[in-house]
Design an enzyme around this catalytic site. Structure first.
Site, PDB file in Angstrom:
ATOM      1  N   HIS A  71       0.851  -1.194   0.000  1.00 30.46           N
ATOM      2  CA  HIS A  71       0.000   0.000   0.000  1.00 30.46           C
ATOM      3  C   HIS A  71       0.888   1.246   0.000  1.00 30.46           C
ATOM      4  O   HIS A  71       1.740   1.418   0.875  1.00 30.46           O
ATOM      5  CB  HIS A  71      -0.909   0.003   1.224  1.00 30.46           C
ATOM      6  CG  HIS A  71      -1.978   1.054   1.177  1.00 30.46           C
ATOM      7  ND1 HIS A  71      -3.140   0.900   0.451  1.00 30.46           N
ATOM      8  CD2 HIS A  71      -2.056   2.269   1.757  1.00 30.46           C
ATOM      9  CE1 HIS A  71      -3.893   1.980   0.592  1.00 30.46           C
ATOM     10  NE2 HIS A  71      -3.257   2.825   1.373  1.00 30.46           N
ATOM     11  N   MET A  94       0.436  11.705  -0.865  1.00 37.00           N
ATOM     12  CA  MET A  94      -0.203  12.884  -0.285  1.00 37.00           C
ATOM     13  C   MET A  94       0.403  14.156  -0.872  1.00 37.00           C
ATOM     14  O   MET A  94       1.616  14.239  -1.055  1.00 37.00           O
ATOM     15  CB  MET A  94      -0.012  12.902   1.235  1.00 37.00           C
ATOM     16  CG  MET A  94      -0.406  11.622   1.930  1.00 37.00           C
ATOM     17  SD  MET A  94      -0.100  11.736   3.700  1.00 37.00           S
ATOM     18  CE  MET A  94      -0.272  10.018   4.170  1.00 37.00           C
ATOM     19  N   HIS A 101      -2.710   4.696  -3.246  1.00 36.56           N
ATOM     20  CA  HIS A 101      -3.816   5.481  -2.688  1.00 36.56           C
ATOM     21  C   HIS A 101      -3.504   6.962  -2.877  1.00 36.56           C
ATOM     22  O   HIS A 101      -2.624   7.511  -2.209  1.00 36.56           O
ATOM     23  CB  HIS A 101      -3.966   5.108  -1.208  1.00 36.56           C
ATOM     24  CG  HIS A 101      -4.961   5.912  -0.447  1.00 36.56           C
ATOM     25  ND1 HIS A 101      -5.010   5.899   0.936  1.00 36.56           N
ATOM     26  CD2 HIS A 101      -5.955   6.754  -0.839  1.00 36.56           C
ATOM     27  CE1 HIS A 101      -5.981   6.693   1.340  1.00 36.56           C
ATOM     28  NE2 HIS A 101      -6.554   7.228   0.282  1.00 36.56           N
ATOM     29  N   MET A 154      -4.100  10.572  -2.300  1.00 31.86           N
ATOM     30  CA  MET A 154      -4.725  11.600  -1.456  1.00 31.86           C
ATOM     31  C   MET A 154      -4.301  12.952  -2.015  1.00 31.86           C
ATOM     32  O   MET A 154      -3.523  13.692  -1.403  1.00 31.86           O
ATOM     33  CB  MET A 154      -4.297  11.415   0.005  1.00 31.86           C
ATOM     34  CG  MET A 154      -4.933  10.209   0.652  1.00 31.86           C
ATOM     35  SD  MET A 154      -4.249   9.834   2.293  1.00 31.86           S
ATOM     36  CE  MET A 154      -2.945   8.691   1.824  1.00 31.86           C
ATOM     37  N   GLY A 212      -4.159  11.331   5.917  1.00 32.77           N
ATOM     38  CA  GLY A 212      -3.091  12.324   5.972  1.00 32.77           C
ATOM     39  C   GLY A 212      -1.940  11.997   6.890  1.00 32.77           C
ATOM     40  O   GLY A 212      -0.824  12.441   6.667  1.00 32.77           O
ATOM     41  N   GLY A 226      -0.142   8.732   9.531  1.00 34.07           N
ATOM     42  CA  GLY A 226      -0.158   7.381  10.063  1.00 34.07           C
ATOM     43  C   GLY A 226      -0.282   7.384  11.572  1.00 34.07           C
ATOM     44  O   GLY A 226      -0.127   8.406  12.227  1.00 34.07           O
TER      45      GLY A 226
END
Length: 214
Positions: free
Chosen positions: A30, A34, A63, A65, A141, A143
């Site tokens: 994954h 960002m 992913h 963002m 945004g 972890g």
């Protein structure tokens, strides 16, 4: 079988290849991208995806963002992403459809993501087009946040929609997934679990991946 997608956001970026090798028993890598605009943090981008692609045979679950992801999905696919997910909140419905279409045109899998405050119904315009839906169980945004158990009714609602309209679609959760929360996600209907710190901080990473499968 429940799939595990460790997030490299929790890896040691000075030893990224080594840490990706450590999760070889997982199902996806994954990759959290960002932009500092859609979310209040900046992580990694296209060059890093391109660099890590040769280091693993696992699919890269990227992913995004970022705002207006339609601008960049082609480049992430070309860099080696196998699955690209975009937030429904990141652009207009029309442009999210365009992003999904671009990902598919590259021969890759596409997914959509919903933030905690976004209702389950927001997936409906895209449900029958995508291979995965990701439900955030923390605010995107950063972890290491605490798991939001109140997202489980949304997971269950989306699982019902998937079963009715697109049974092959996977349902992923991301945020605060750990040994004490994984079973809650699975019972609610998730079949892919993203886990960052709970995997990379484990004394035995392989054992932790197995544990998270429930």
């Amino acid at each position: 079988m429940v799939k595990i997608a460790p997030s490299i956001l929790s890896a040691d970026f000075a030893n990224l290849e080594r840490d990706i090798q450590k999760i070889s028993t997982a199902d996806y890598v994954h990759v959290d991208v960002m932009d500092g605009v859609f979310v209040p943090n900046i992580s990694i981008g296209i060059p890093v995806v391109k660099c890590i692609r040769p280091t693993t045979t696992l699919p890269l679950d990227v992913h995004l963002m970022i705002v207006e992801p339609v601008r960049y999905v082609d480049q992430f696919c070309d860099a080696g992403a196998d699955l690209v997910t975009v937030h429904v909140e990141s652009d207009t419905e029309e442009n999210i459809h365009k992003a999904i279409d671009k990902i598919h045109a590259k021969g890759k899998k596409a997914g959509i993501v919903v933030k905690p405050k976004t209702p389950a119904e927001a997936v409906l315009p895209f449900l029958e087009k995508v291979e995965l839906i990701l439900v955030m169980t923390v605010e995107p945004g950063f972890g290491g946040q605490s798991f939001m158990e109140d997202m489980m009714p949304k997971v269950t609602a989306i699982r019902k929609l998937i079963d009715e309209k697109n049974p092959t679609c996977e349902l992923e959760v991301d945020g605060g997934v750990a040994p004490d929360t994984c079973k809650t996600c699975i019972v609610a209907g998730a079949n892919v679990l993203v886990a960052g710190s709970s995997v990379y901080k484990a004394a035995d990473i392989r054992a932790r991946i197995a544990e998270l499968r429930g």
